[in-house]
Design an enzyme around this catalytic site. Structure first.
Site, PDB file in Angstrom:
ATOM      1  N   ASP A 143       8.024   8.878   4.642  1.00  0.00           N
ATOM      2  CA  ASP A 143       7.357   8.620   5.676  1.00  0.00           C
ATOM      3  C   ASP A 143       7.794  10.315   7.387  1.00  0.00           C
ATOM      4  OD1 ASP A 143       8.750   7.260   6.561  1.00  0.00           O
ATOM      5  OD2 ASP A 143       7.370   5.775   7.972  1.00  0.00           O
ATOM      6  N   TYR A 176       4.855  11.038   1.669  1.00  0.00           N
ATOM      7  CA  TYR A 176       3.844  10.797   3.645  1.00  0.00           C
ATOM      8  C   TYR A 176       4.784  11.390   4.272  1.00  0.00           C
ATOM      9  CZ  TYR A 176       0.742   8.286   6.773  1.00  0.00           C
ATOM     10  OH  TYR A 176      -0.418   7.991   7.045  1.00  0.00           O
ATOM     11  N   ARG A 181       0.121  15.244  10.080  1.00  0.00           N
ATOM     12  CA  ARG A 181      -0.102  14.442   9.862  1.00  0.00           C
ATOM     13  C   ARG A 181      -1.241  12.785  10.361  1.00  0.00           C
ATOM     14  NH1 ARG A 181       4.810  10.418   8.219  1.00  0.00           N
ATOM     15  NH2 ARG A 181       4.060   9.424   9.934  1.00  0.00           N
ATOM     16  N   ASP A 182      -1.790  12.701   9.706  1.00  0.00           N
ATOM     17  CA  ASP A 182      -3.071  11.863  10.218  1.00  0.00           C
ATOM     18  C   ASP A 182      -4.161  12.577  11.320  1.00  0.00           C
ATOM     19  OD1 ASP A 182      -3.978   9.164  10.016  1.00  0.00           O
ATOM     20  OD2 ASP A 182      -2.316   8.357  11.491  1.00  0.00           O
ATOM     21  N   SER A 188      -0.692   7.343  12.310  1.00  0.00           N
ATOM     22  CA  SER A 188       1.103   7.540  12.211  1.00  0.00           C
ATOM     23  C   SER A 188       0.959   8.903  12.454  1.00  0.00           C
ATOM     24  CB  SER A 188       0.086   7.220  10.269  1.00  0.00           C
ATOM     25  OG  SER A 188      -0.253   6.073  10.227  1.00  0.00           O
ATOM     26  N   ASP A 228      -4.969   9.843   2.804  1.00  0.00           N
ATOM     27  CA  ASP A 228      -5.795  10.165   4.094  1.00  0.00           C
ATOM     28  C   ASP A 228      -5.886  11.692   4.000  1.00  0.00           C
ATOM     29  OD1 ASP A 228      -6.280   7.486   4.270  1.00  0.00           O
ATOM     30  OD2 ASP A 228      -5.336   7.291   6.601  1.00  0.00           O
ATOM     31  N   TRP A 276     -14.988   5.784   2.555  1.00  0.00           N
ATOM     32  CA  TRP A 276     -14.704   6.531   2.934  1.00  0.00           C
ATOM     33  C   TRP A 276     -15.536   7.937   1.874  1.00  0.00           C
ATOM     34  CZ3 TRP A 276      -9.364   8.399   5.165  1.00  0.00           C
ATOM     35  CH2 TRP A 276      -9.313   9.521   6.588  1.00  0.00           C
ATOM     36  N   ASN A 312      -6.129  -0.583   2.823  1.00  0.00           N
ATOM     37  CA  ASN A 312      -6.962  -0.302   3.207  1.00  0.00           C
ATOM     38  C   ASN A 312      -7.117  -2.110   2.710  1.00  0.00           C
ATOM     39  OD1 ASN A 312     -10.270  -0.475   3.750  1.00  0.00           O
ATOM     40  ND2 ASN A 312      -9.175   1.042   4.614  1.00  0.00           N
ATOM     41  N   ASP A 404       0.197  -0.611  11.207  1.00  0.00           N
ATOM     42  CA  ASP A 404      -0.414  -0.109  10.707  1.00  0.00           C
ATOM     43  C   ASP A 404      -0.690   0.926  12.151  1.00  0.00           C
ATOM     44  OD1 ASP A 404      -1.603  -0.888   8.501  1.00  0.00           O
ATOM     45  OD2 ASP A 404      -2.531  -1.626   8.849  1.00  0.00           O
TER      46      ASP A 404
HETATM   47  C1  BGC Z   1       3.121   4.446   8.662  1.00  0.00           C
HETATM   48  C2  BGC Z   1       4.489   4.681   7.967  1.00  0.00           C
HETATM   49  C3  BGC Z   1       4.784   3.875   6.641  1.00  0.00           C
HETATM   50  C4  BGC Z   1       3.489   3.706   5.983  1.00  0.00           C
HETATM   51  C5  BGC Z   1       3.860   1.995   5.695  1.00  0.00           C
HETATM   52  C6  BGC Z   1       1.915   4.689   7.843  1.00  0.00           C
HETATM   53  O1  BGC Z   1       0.785   3.532   8.949  1.00  0.00           O
HETATM   54  O2  BGC Z   1       2.415   5.859   9.379  1.00  0.00           O
HETATM   55  O3  BGC Z   1       5.494   4.733   9.113  1.00  0.00           O
HETATM   56  O4  BGC Z   1       5.407   3.773   6.061  1.00  0.00           O
HETATM   57  O5  BGC Z   1       1.760   3.001   6.798  1.00  0.00           O
HETATM   58  O6  BGC Z   1       4.021   1.150   5.689  1.00  0.00           O
END
Ligand code: BGC
Length: 449
Positions: A143, A176, A181-182, A188, A228, A276, A312, A404
């Site tokens: 991430d 990711y 992002r998001d 996130s 997403d 979704w 989810n 989350d």
């Molecule tokens: C977070 C990430 C994380 C992932 C898994 C996402 O919601 O933004 O930083 O690696 O969840 O836990």
């Protein structure tokens, strides 16, 4: 992460009478080879998503949030990065279920998190159950670019395990790190922004992943691509950040698919979930986007299919429809997959389904609630016994216990979903460890750990 339902919009759509010659909200309205209606019903505008697909989206063409009207490049280029595969894959993705014949490598960062969590349990019996979670495979989330070098370490260990056991290893990762992002949520938001060189930074992130994987052709790598992101491009182009990000998202995901294919990575693009893209009006637009993106990327052989329900809470097969799913005949992941699969052509109709936090059903107030949902339990453990020829494997993509999003309204990246009454209170930042949440997942696991 944003786990959105479009229930409200879809209810509205179903009330709009069909207007002859006009495409409805979210329907296709143009693209190469398209022969249907090219004008949209009132209140929506035909927006070009890519050369193969235009869609009727809410708003007028002059509204700044309704999305760009220019055609994004089908095959994005960059001065420093190639946009088409530059070499023959060093590893040719095998036909058939890529999980078969492999041992799944256990995520080292998750094993560390679980090891640190176990001594914090007050009940020794539950602590013993919690310790067993370290043996259940989860995905490794890349991430941020700083985590990419660790991938080589994991692949080296996985390679050694494969050699000593005689069964090749399979490493599961999540790609990711898109810029902006998001785009339809806050929790996130990532490290790269489009405004600040985000696309080039992302291409570099992908290049680094490829470089880490290349020395280990004996290890199979399975990747979930950008949770997403494409779902947001199907339903959330009314959100200004998503409209502004769509060209970049498409360019970045195209680059990821092509470059990861050169080192044999088996890829599943994220496809949201039943609540979704599983709404009937969203299925065709979603399939169009997957099909056209795949084609315009040159049908990369590493792309195996789609990942659903990532992070989810939906059941694969619900014993009965959760009341919050009312109005959607595709009220669980199996129904969603069976409805979407026939529309995928030429995109390959294979799936993996996250069940990591789906053990307890009927716990949400709204289907769109996605943040640290209160009372969730670990779900069905990873298995190739999926009950569907479309589904390669049940997996745990979200490492259960990682948060989350923060519930602190004055913290950075606060998203109001994380302070709803069905979200667990006192939550830390997304991706960091949330001990209370992990404890509940263990206690409420179904089937039990
Ligand atoms: C977070 C990430 C994380 C992932 C898994 C996402 O919601 O933004 O930083 O690696 O969840 O836990």
């Amino acid at each position: 992460m944003m786990k959105r339902t479009s229930a409200g919009l879809i209810t509205l759509v179903s009330l709009i009478p069909f207007v002859l010659g006009q495409a409805q909200e979210f329907a296709q309205c143009g693209g190469i080879g398209f022969t249907g209606a090219t004008t949209c019903v009132a209140g929506t505008t035909c927006q070009v998503l890519n050369p193969y697909f235009s869609q009727c989206l809410p708003g007028s063409s002059s509204a700044p949030s309704s999305g760009p009207t220019t055609t994004p490049p089908a095959n994005p280029t960059s001065s420093s990065h190639s946009s088409t595969p530059t070499s023959t894959p060093t590893t040719t993705p095998a036909a058939g279920n890529p999980f078969e014949g492999h041992n799944i490598f256990l995520s080292p960062p998750y094993a560390s998190e679980v090891a640190a969590a176990v001594p914090q349990f007050t009940n020794s019996a539950t602590a013993a159950l919690a310790a067993k979670v370290a043996d259940i495979p989860t995905f490794i989330w890349l991430d941020e670019v700083a985590k990419v070098p660790s991938l080589g370490t994991y692949l080296s260990a996985a390679s050694a395990q494969g050699k000593s056991s005689g069964t090749p290893s399979l490493v599961q990762i999540v790609v990711y790190d898109l810029p902006d992002r998001d785009c339809s949520a806050d929790a996130s938001n990532g490290e790269f922004t489009i405004a600040d060189n985000g696309q080039a930074n992302y291409f570099n992130y992908i290049d680094q992943i490829v470089a880490q994987i290349k020395p280990f052709p004996d290890v199979r790598v399975v990747a979930v691509i950008e949770p997403d992101s494409l779902a947001n491009l199907v339903t959330n182009l009314g959100v200004a950040e998503c409209a502004a990000a769509q060209t970049t998202y498409l360019a970045c995901i195209t680059y990821a698919m092509q470059q990861l294919t050169t080192v044999g990575v088996i890829q599943y693009l994220d496809a949201g979930h039943a609540g979704w893209l599983g709404w009937p009006a969203n299925l065709q637009p979603a399939a169009q986007l997957f099909n056209s993106l795949y084609t315009s990327a040159g049908s990369p052989s590493g792309v195996r299919g789609l990942a659903t329900n990532v992070a989810n809470y939906n059941a694969l097969v619900a014993a009965s429809p959760d009341p919050i799913t009312s109005g959607n005949p595709n009220f669980d992941e199996m129904l969603y997959i069976e409805a979407l699969a026939p529309l995928l052509d030429p995109f390959p109709a294979h799936f993996i389904v996250d069940q990591g936090r789906s053990g307890v059903q009927d716990i949400r107030s709204q289907w769109g609630d996605w943040c640290n949902v209160l009372g969730a339990g670990f779900g069905t453990q990873p298995t190739l016994n999926t009950g569907s020829s479309f589904i390669d494997s049940i997996v745990w993509v979200k490492p259960g216990g990682e948060c989350d999003g923060t519930s602190n309204s004055s913290a950075p990246r606060f998203d109001p979903h994380c302070a709803l009454s069905d979200a667990t209170p006192n939550a830390p930042q997304a991706g960091t460890w949330f001990q209370a949440y992990f404890e509940t997942l263990v206690e409420k696991a179904n089937p039990p750990i």
